[in-house]
Scaffold this motif. Structure first.
Motif, PDB file in Angstrom:
ATOM      1  N   SER A  24       0.831  -1.202   0.000  1.00 56.66           N
ATOM      2  CA  SER A  24       0.000   0.000   0.000  1.00 56.66           C
ATOM      3  C   SER A  24       0.871   1.260   0.000  1.00 56.66           C
ATOM      4  CB  SER A  24      -0.913  -0.048   1.222  1.00 56.66           C
ATOM      5  OG  SER A  24      -1.673   1.118   1.288  1.00 56.66           O
ATOM      6  N   GLU A  25       1.985   1.227   0.739  1.00 60.64           N
ATOM      7  CA  GLU A  25       2.916   2.365   0.752  1.00 60.64           C
ATOM      8  C   GLU A  25       3.600   2.544  -0.607  1.00 60.64           C
ATOM      9  OE1 GLU A  25       5.567   3.206   4.130  1.00 60.64           O
ATOM     10  OE2 GLU A  25       4.525   1.582   5.176  1.00 60.64           O
ATOM     11  N   ILE A  26       3.950   1.424  -1.245  1.00 59.64           N
ATOM     12  CA  ILE A  26       4.571   1.486  -2.584  1.00 59.64           C
ATOM     13  C   ILE A  26       3.577   2.097  -3.578  1.00 59.64           C
ATOM     14  CG2 ILE A  26       5.444   0.106  -4.524  1.00 59.64           C
ATOM     15  CD1 ILE A  26       6.496  -1.913  -2.421  1.00 59.64           C
ATOM     16  N   LEU A  39       4.816  13.174 -24.912  1.00 57.49           N
ATOM     17  CA  LEU A  39       5.584  12.230 -24.085  1.00 57.49           C
ATOM     18  C   LEU A  39       5.194  12.308 -22.613  1.00 57.49           C
ATOM     19  CD1 LEU A  39       9.093  12.510 -25.754  1.00 57.49           C
ATOM     20  CD2 LEU A  39       7.579  10.521 -25.788  1.00 57.49           C
ATOM     21  N   PHE A  40       4.937  13.503 -22.115  1.00 60.49           N
ATOM     22  CA  PHE A  40       4.490  13.648 -20.729  1.00 60.49           C
ATOM     23  C   PHE A  40       3.180  12.891 -20.513  1.00 60.49           C
ATOM     24  CE2 PHE A  40       7.159  17.333 -19.314  1.00 60.49           C
ATOM     25  CZ  PHE A  40       7.398  16.889 -18.020  1.00 60.49           C
ATOM     26  N   ASN A  41       2.235  13.095 -21.423  1.00 58.70           N
ATOM     27  CA  ASN A  41       0.922  12.466 -21.255  1.00 58.70           C
ATOM     28  C   ASN A  41       0.987  10.947 -21.373  1.00 58.70           C
ATOM     29  OD1 ASN A  41      -0.753  14.691 -20.581  1.00 58.70           O
ATOM     30  ND2 ASN A  41      -0.554  15.412 -22.677  1.00 58.70           N
ATOM     31  N   ARG A  42       1.800  10.443 -22.302  1.00 53.22           N
ATOM     32  CA  ARG A  42       1.962   8.982 -22.438  1.00 53.22           C
ATOM     33  C   ARG A  42       2.615   8.405 -21.179  1.00 53.22           C
ATOM     34  NH1 ARG A  42       0.683   5.300 -23.525  1.00 53.22           N
ATOM     35  NH2 ARG A  42       1.886   4.077 -24.985  1.00 53.22           N
ATOM     36  N   THR A  43       3.610   9.121 -20.649  1.00 47.55           N
ATOM     37  CA  THR A  43       4.327   8.629 -19.472  1.00 47.55           C
ATOM     38  C   THR A  43       3.423   8.647 -18.244  1.00 47.55           C
ATOM     39  OG1 THR A  43       6.382   9.411 -20.447  1.00 47.55           O
ATOM     40  CG2 THR A  43       6.447   8.876 -18.109  1.00 47.55           C
ATOM     41  N   LYS A  44       2.618   9.706 -18.100  1.00 45.63           N
ATOM     42  CA  LYS A  44       1.666   9.761 -16.972  1.00 45.63           C
ATOM     43  C   LYS A  44       0.690   8.583 -17.042  1.00 45.63           C
ATOM     44  CE  LYS A  44      -0.213  13.767 -17.007  1.00 45.63           C
ATOM     45  NZ  LYS A  44      -0.741  15.124 -16.898  1.00 45.63           N
ATOM     46  N   GLU A  45       0.252   8.258 -18.253  1.00 49.14           N
ATOM     47  CA  GLU A  45      -0.656   7.124 -18.468  1.00 49.14           C
ATOM     48  C   GLU A  45       0.011   5.813 -18.021  1.00 49.14           C
ATOM     49  OE1 GLU A  45      -2.467   5.078 -22.395  1.00 49.14           O
ATOM     50  OE2 GLU A  45      -2.053   7.217 -22.574  1.00 49.14           O
ATOM     51  N   VAL A  46       1.283   5.647 -18.374  1.00 48.19           N
ATOM     52  CA  VAL A  46       2.043   4.457 -17.977  1.00 48.19           C
ATOM     53  C   VAL A  46       2.155   4.383 -16.452  1.00 48.19           C
ATOM     54  CG1 VAL A  46       4.372   3.438 -17.991  1.00 48.19           C
ATOM     55  CG2 VAL A  46       3.326   4.168 -20.124  1.00 48.19           C
ATOM     56  N   ILE A  47       2.433   5.510 -15.817  1.00 45.70           N
ATOM     57  CA  ILE A  47       2.585   5.535 -14.353  1.00 45.70           C
ATOM     58  C   ILE A  47       1.256   5.203 -13.664  1.00 45.70           C
ATOM     59  CG2 ILE A  47       3.236   6.922 -12.320  1.00 45.70           C
ATOM     60  CD1 ILE A  47       5.594   6.204 -14.249  1.00 45.70           C
ATOM     61  N   LEU A  48       0.152   5.701 -14.208  1.00 39.92           N
ATOM     62  CA  LEU A  48      -1.168   5.370 -13.637  1.00 39.92           C
ATOM     63  C   LEU A  48      -1.421   3.863 -13.714  1.00 39.92           C
ATOM     64  CD1 LEU A  48      -3.433   8.276 -14.949  1.00 39.92           C
ATOM     65  CD2 LEU A  48      -3.018   7.683 -12.552  1.00 39.92           C
ATOM     66  N   ASN A  49      -1.084   3.273 -14.852  1.00 39.73           N
ATOM     67  CA  ASN A  49      -1.259   1.823 -15.007  1.00 39.73           C
ATOM     68  C   ASN A  49      -0.304   1.054 -14.104  1.00 39.73           C
ATOM     69  OD1 ASN A  49      -3.270   0.956 -17.220  1.00 39.73           O
ATOM     70  ND2 ASN A  49      -2.275   2.752 -18.062  1.00 39.73           N
ATOM     71  N   MET A  50       0.914   1.564 -13.958  1.00 34.16           N
ATOM     72  CA  MET A  50       1.887   0.927 -13.071  1.00 34.16           C
ATOM     73  C   MET A  50       1.381   0.957 -11.629  1.00 34.16           C
ATOM     74  SD  MET A  50       5.668   2.278 -12.110  1.00 34.16           S
ATOM     75  CE  MET A  50       4.943   3.468 -10.973  1.00 34.16           C
ATOM     76  N   SER A  51       0.773   2.059 -11.242  1.00 36.10           N
ATOM     77  CA  SER A  51       0.210   2.209  -9.908  1.00 36.10           C
ATOM     78  C   SER A  51      -0.857   1.123  -9.653  1.00 36.10           C
ATOM     79  CB  SER A  51      -0.388   3.609  -9.795  1.00 36.10           C
ATOM     80  OG  SER A  51      -0.768   3.869  -8.488  1.00 36.10           O
ATOM     81  N   ASP A  52      -1.718   0.908 -10.660  1.00 30.07           N
ATOM     82  CA  ASP A  52      -2.735  -0.152 -10.553  1.00 30.07           C
ATOM     83  C   ASP A  52      -2.082  -1.534 -10.492  1.00 30.07           C
ATOM     84  OD1 ASP A  52      -4.729   1.741 -10.654  1.00 30.07           O
ATOM     85  OD2 ASP A  52      -5.157   1.465 -12.788  1.00 30.07           O
ATOM     86  N   LEU A  53      -1.045  -1.710 -11.300  1.00 28.47           N
ATOM     87  CA  LEU A  53      -0.338  -2.993 -11.358  1.00 28.47           C
ATOM     88  C   LEU A  53       0.257  -3.360 -10.005  1.00 28.47           C
ATOM     89  CD1 LEU A  53       0.886  -5.320 -13.200  1.00 28.47           C
ATOM     90  CD2 LEU A  53       2.918  -3.877 -13.318  1.00 28.47           C
ATOM     91  N   ILE A  54       0.750  -2.373  -9.280  1.00 26.44           N
ATOM     92  CA  ILE A  54       1.356  -2.616  -7.964  1.00 26.44           C
ATOM     93  C   ILE A  54       0.347  -3.303  -7.040  1.00 26.44           C
ATOM     94  CG2 ILE A  54       2.138  -1.416  -5.854  1.00 26.44           C
ATOM     95  CD1 ILE A  54       3.670   0.513  -7.877  1.00 26.44           C
ATOM     96  N   LEU A  55      -0.914  -2.936  -7.159  1.00 29.13           N
ATOM     97  CA  LEU A  55      -1.956  -3.570  -6.332  1.00 29.13           C
ATOM     98  C   LEU A  55      -2.487  -4.861  -6.959  1.00 29.13           C
ATOM     99  CD1 LEU A  55      -4.108  -0.514  -5.163  1.00 29.13           C
ATOM    100  CD2 LEU A  55      -2.299  -1.685  -3.902  1.00 29.13           C
ATOM    101  N   ALA A  56      -2.655  -4.868  -8.279  1.00 28.30           N
ATOM    102  CA  ALA A  56      -3.367  -5.972  -8.930  1.00 28.30           C
ATOM    103  C   ALA A  56      -2.468  -7.084  -9.486  1.00 28.30           C
ATOM    104  CB  ALA A  56      -4.243  -5.422 -10.057  1.00 28.30           C
ATOM    105  N   ARG A  57      -1.215  -6.744  -9.831  1.00 34.37           N
ATOM    106  CA  ARG A  57      -0.297  -7.687 -10.471  1.00 34.37           C
ATOM    107  C   ARG A  57      -0.970  -8.436 -11.624  1.00 34.37           C
ATOM    108  NH1 ARG A  57       1.939 -10.839  -5.679  1.00 34.37           N
ATOM    109  NH2 ARG A  57       2.492 -12.351  -7.267  1.00 34.37           N
TER     110      ARG A  57
END
Length: 199
Positions: free
Chosen positions: A11-13, A115-133
């Motif tokens: 959760s902290e990650i 590039l900023f918008n694509r990268t933000k999109e990737v980070i949002l998905n990565m954030s979900d991935l951290i919880l959902a794997r």
């Protein structure tokens, strides 16, 4: 004192990943609106993420003796810390742009915007991935990283041509390239996280 669980560490990650996305949004606003106040907010987030990384990594390594999930997550905070370091580099480039009143061409602004918008999109998905794997999310991040790198390299080539033609200043060129390289490294770290969490 009650020992924190791996779930709490995860959760902290997740919270760290959300902070990275927030910092990127602030940098984007600073870049577009030439406002240093956004940089100050982003820099405060960077300090926070870097501070959390060491403790969280140590906690996960300790917990990994008894919990294999903790072992899986142990490398993740350091990737987030590296992202924070690249956010710091972008922040410095934007600070120079603001202080020296440097103008980027419309083309450079639209490329960085993309590039900023694509990268933000990737980070949002990565954030979900951290919880959902989730394997689907991981594949999306891995594919997106390749696309961001390819696009950034194309933009860099086009930019060199603009520089040769005298359409942009060498000082601006250096900042542009620094921003591109840092964005590529942020995306690369997101890809590394996706690969590690779905092994």
């Amino acid at each position: 004192m009650k020992q924190a669980t791996t779930k709490e560490f995860v959760s902290e990650i997740h919270e760290m990943a959300n902070k990275i996305e927030e910092a990127l949004s602030l940098l984007y606003n600073a870049f577009i609106y030439n406002k240093e106040s956004f940089l100050k907010e982003a820099n405060a987030i960077v300090v926070d993420v870097k501070k959390k990384e060491k403790q969280l990594t140590d906690d996960l390594i300790s917990a990994s003796d008894v919990d294999p999930t903790a072992r899986l997550y142990a490398p993740i905070p350091s990737h987030l810390e590296r992202m924070a370091g690249n956010i710091e580099l972008i922040s410095r480039a934007i600070e120079t742009k603001i202080h020296e009143d440097l103008l980027f061409s419309d083309k450079a602004v639209s490329e960085i915007n993309y590039l900023f918008n694509r990268t933000k999109e990737v980070i949002l998905n990565m954030s979900d991935l951290i919880l959902a794997r989730n394997r689907f999310l991981a594949n999306y991040i891995i594919e997106s990283e390749r696309e961001i790198e390819r696009t950034a390299n194309e933009f860099s080539t086009l930019h060199e041509e603009r520089l040769i033609e005298g359409l942009c200043l060498p000082k601006v060129s250096g900042l542009y390239v620094m921003i591109l390289d840092s964005i590529k490294r942020i995306a690369w770290n997101a890809k590394e996280i996706a690969e590690k969490l779905t092994k």
